[in-house]
Motif scaffolding. Structure first.
Motif, PDB file in Angstrom:
ATOM      1  N   UNK A 160     -65.725 -81.575  28.491  1.00  0.00           N
ATOM      2  CA  UNK A 160     -65.166 -81.981  29.587  1.00  0.00           C
ATOM      3  C   UNK A 160     -64.519 -80.908  30.404  1.00  0.00           C
ATOM      4  N   UNK A 161     -64.257 -80.821  31.714  1.00  0.00           N
ATOM      5  CA  UNK A 161     -63.479 -79.825  32.636  1.00  0.00           C
ATOM      6  C   UNK A 161     -62.124 -79.735  32.673  1.00  0.00           C
ATOM      7  N   UNK A 162     -61.814 -79.643  31.379  1.00  0.00           N
ATOM      8  CA  UNK A 162     -60.257 -79.926  31.109  1.00  0.00           C
ATOM      9  C   UNK A 162     -59.777 -79.028  30.207  1.00  0.00           C
ATOM     10  N   UNK A 163     -58.477 -78.348  30.302  1.00  0.00           N
ATOM     11  CA  UNK A 163     -57.771 -77.396  29.374  1.00  0.00           C
ATOM     12  C   UNK A 163     -57.359 -77.940  28.281  1.00  0.00           C
ATOM     13  N   UNK A 164     -57.552 -77.620  27.275  1.00  0.00           N
ATOM     14  CA  UNK A 164     -57.218 -78.318  25.744  1.00  0.00           C
ATOM     15  C   UNK A 164     -56.096 -77.343  25.108  1.00  0.00           C
ATOM     16  N   UNK A 165     -54.846 -77.936  24.941  1.00  0.00           N
ATOM     17  CA  UNK A 165     -53.877 -76.793  24.370  1.00  0.00           C
ATOM     18  C   UNK A 165     -53.426 -77.662  23.221  1.00  0.00           C
ATOM     19  N   UNK A 166     -52.510 -76.964  22.215  1.00  0.00           N
ATOM     20  CA  UNK A 166     -51.876 -77.491  21.063  1.00  0.00           C
ATOM     21  C   UNK A 166     -50.627 -77.180  21.169  1.00  0.00           C
ATOM     22  N   UNK A 167     -49.588 -77.895  20.631  1.00  0.00           N
ATOM     23  CA  UNK A 167     -48.293 -77.617  20.705  1.00  0.00           C
ATOM     24  C   UNK A 167     -48.026 -76.302  19.606  1.00  0.00           C
ATOM     25  N   UNK A 168     -47.100 -75.546  19.618  1.00  0.00           N
ATOM     26  CA  UNK A 168     -46.831 -74.277  18.848  1.00  0.00           C
ATOM     27  C   UNK A 168     -46.357 -74.739  17.511  1.00  0.00           C
ATOM     28  N   UNK A 169     -46.684 -74.006  16.412  1.00  0.00           N
ATOM     29  CA  UNK A 169     -46.000 -74.222  15.202  1.00  0.00           C
ATOM     30  C   UNK A 169     -45.268 -72.826  14.993  1.00  0.00           C
ATOM     31  N   UNK A 170     -44.085 -72.836  14.522  1.00  0.00           N
ATOM     32  CA  UNK A 170     -43.316 -71.724  13.991  1.00  0.00           C
ATOM     33  C   UNK A 170     -41.964 -72.165  13.331  1.00  0.00           C
ATOM     34  N   UNK A 171     -41.189 -71.250  13.195  1.00  0.00           N
ATOM     35  CA  UNK A 171     -39.904 -71.638  12.690  1.00  0.00           C
ATOM     36  C   UNK A 171     -39.110 -72.611  13.730  1.00  0.00           C
ATOM     37  N   UNK A 172     -38.622 -73.265  13.262  1.00  0.00           N
ATOM     38  CA  UNK A 172     -37.718 -74.484  14.129  1.00  0.00           C
ATOM     39  C   UNK A 172     -36.501 -73.523  14.580  1.00  0.00           C
ATOM     40  N   UNK A 173     -36.040 -73.923  15.982  1.00  0.00           N
ATOM     41  CA  UNK A 173     -34.913 -72.979  16.445  1.00  0.00           C
ATOM     42  C   UNK A 173     -33.568 -73.488  15.937  1.00  0.00           C
ATOM     43  N   UNK A 174     -33.033 -72.603  15.426  1.00  0.00           N
ATOM     44  CA  UNK A 174     -31.580 -72.801  14.612  1.00  0.00           C
ATOM     45  C   UNK A 174     -31.886 -72.991  13.439  1.00  0.00           C
ATOM     46  N   UNK A 175     -33.327 -72.633  12.739  1.00  0.00           N
ATOM     47  CA  UNK A 175     -33.665 -72.649  11.516  1.00  0.00           C
ATOM     48  C   UNK A 175     -33.122 -71.466  10.643  1.00  0.00           C
ATOM     49  N   UNK A 176     -33.633 -71.151   9.630  1.00  0.00           N
ATOM     50  CA  UNK A 176     -33.504 -70.021   8.743  1.00  0.00           C
ATOM     51  C   UNK A 176     -34.542 -69.688   8.056  1.00  0.00           C
ATOM     52  N   UNK A 177     -34.765 -68.312   7.981  1.00  0.00           N
ATOM     53  CA  UNK A 177     -35.882 -67.898   7.219  1.00  0.00           C
ATOM     54  C   UNK A 177     -35.796 -67.972   5.853  1.00  0.00           C
ATOM     55  N   UNK A 178     -34.519 -68.133   5.208  1.00  0.00           N
ATOM     56  CA  UNK A 178     -34.354 -68.357   4.080  1.00  0.00           C
ATOM     57  C   UNK A 178     -34.834 -69.783   3.472  1.00  0.00           C
ATOM     58  N   UNK A 179     -34.703 -70.743   4.309  1.00  0.00           N
ATOM     59  CA  UNK A 179     -35.027 -72.174   4.043  1.00  0.00           C
ATOM     60  C   UNK A 179     -36.572 -72.515   4.402  1.00  0.00           C
TER      61      UNK A 179
END
Lengths: 195, 195
Positions: A160-179
């Motif tokens: 179809x003539x439509x742009x398809x995107x996916x929501x980003x995955x990554x660290x949650x805002x306010x999150x902590x690398x340690x956890x």
């Protein structure tokens, strides 16, 4: 069975509410003015009687069209595809998205016997042209089933003539690398952006 | 306000249920057969309409006398005094006690404006002779207010020909010394028994 036991049993059927919590809630309600119990009961009855699915996006609503589909200020060119109607509430709370939604009614899950025909994919495809959709954002959950569902829909849309995107995955805002778990960190690294 | 928001608000008024949990429960109920919602609503209405206080012990009941007071196999000579009707359910679950109960309807708490007249102490005193009570077990909570309430009732009973006992305090069964607080350990030591 006494009325108290009956209400306790009914409350204990709700997810995350065990026998003890149900009993605590029942005794709490007994201490409240009767009007509070009645209001809760009325809201429950109204829920079963008045809530139905939006004819366009399958969101839950009390009218033929949900409040979002009926709002002329929403941008019909962008469609956000979610698994459940409850996901719409989460995204709306963020206050960022101004487009419309499409509720799949679940995710692909062969183990639970949920296949493509159990989701509203056909209805989604039928919306694209008449509504002039230019971008479909796949906002299924970042779980195994959610990813598979997103992939399946992306393939259905590829012609179809439509742009398809996916929501980003990554660290949650306010999150902590340690956890953060390893998979999330790996995704966050792979999706890094220049500053 | 939509029906979904209404039910969410009513559920969120319950103790221990926040806005997010209430929303999750509402969407859960939407996925269930309507009969489940209706049964929950009926149990709530029945609760406000049918539950009242036992004329004798102030337990919650649907008849003039509660199921325990109406049971001729219960031992009327032993009376267990508790703060709330919900405490009866906890003690009955243990399955050890075969006597009758008396519900105070709270505990002495000057800060909350609860004095002796707000509790059913007079009704308790009036039960002793006609019912031939020989022992009164004070099973108020092992909290500051519970202890004060027990002490107050013990004084009221001191001139009566009745044995007054207090439930034991100590380490909970299956508990661990490592996690017990100092006051509990001190009580457990003071109440030690010869083996």
């Amino acid at each position: 069975m006494s009325v108290i036991d009956e209400l306790t049993s009914e409350l204990a059927r709700l997810p995350g509410i065990g026998r003890k919590t149900a009993q605590r809630l029942t005794y709490h309600l007994l201490r409240q003015p009767p009007a509070q119990c009645r209001k809760l009961a009325e809201a429950l009855v109204a829920l079963t009687e008045r809530v139905r699915k939006c004819e366009r996006c399958h969101n839950l609503t009390e009218s033929p069209l949900c409040i979002l589909c009926a709002d002329p200020r929403r941008d019909a060119a962008t469609l956000c595809v979610v698994e459940e109607a409850s996901d719409i509430a989460s995204i709306e709370r963020a206050g960022e998205f101004r487009g419309l939604y499409h509720v799949l009614g679940g995710r692909l899950s062969p183990l639970d016997g949920v296949g493509p025909d159990d989701l509203t994919v056909t209805a989604l495809l039928a919306r694209l042209e008449p509504e002039g959709v230019q971008e479909v954002i796949l906002a299924t959950n970042p779980s195994l089933e959610g990813e598979a569902t997103a992939l399946y829909i992306q393939r259905q849309l590829s012609s179809r003539a439509v742009k398809v995107t996916r929501i980003a995955r990554g660290l949650p805002v306010g999150g902590d690398l340690e956890y953060a778990d390893g998979v999330t960190i790996a995704q966050a690294l792979a999706a890094r952006r220049e500053m």
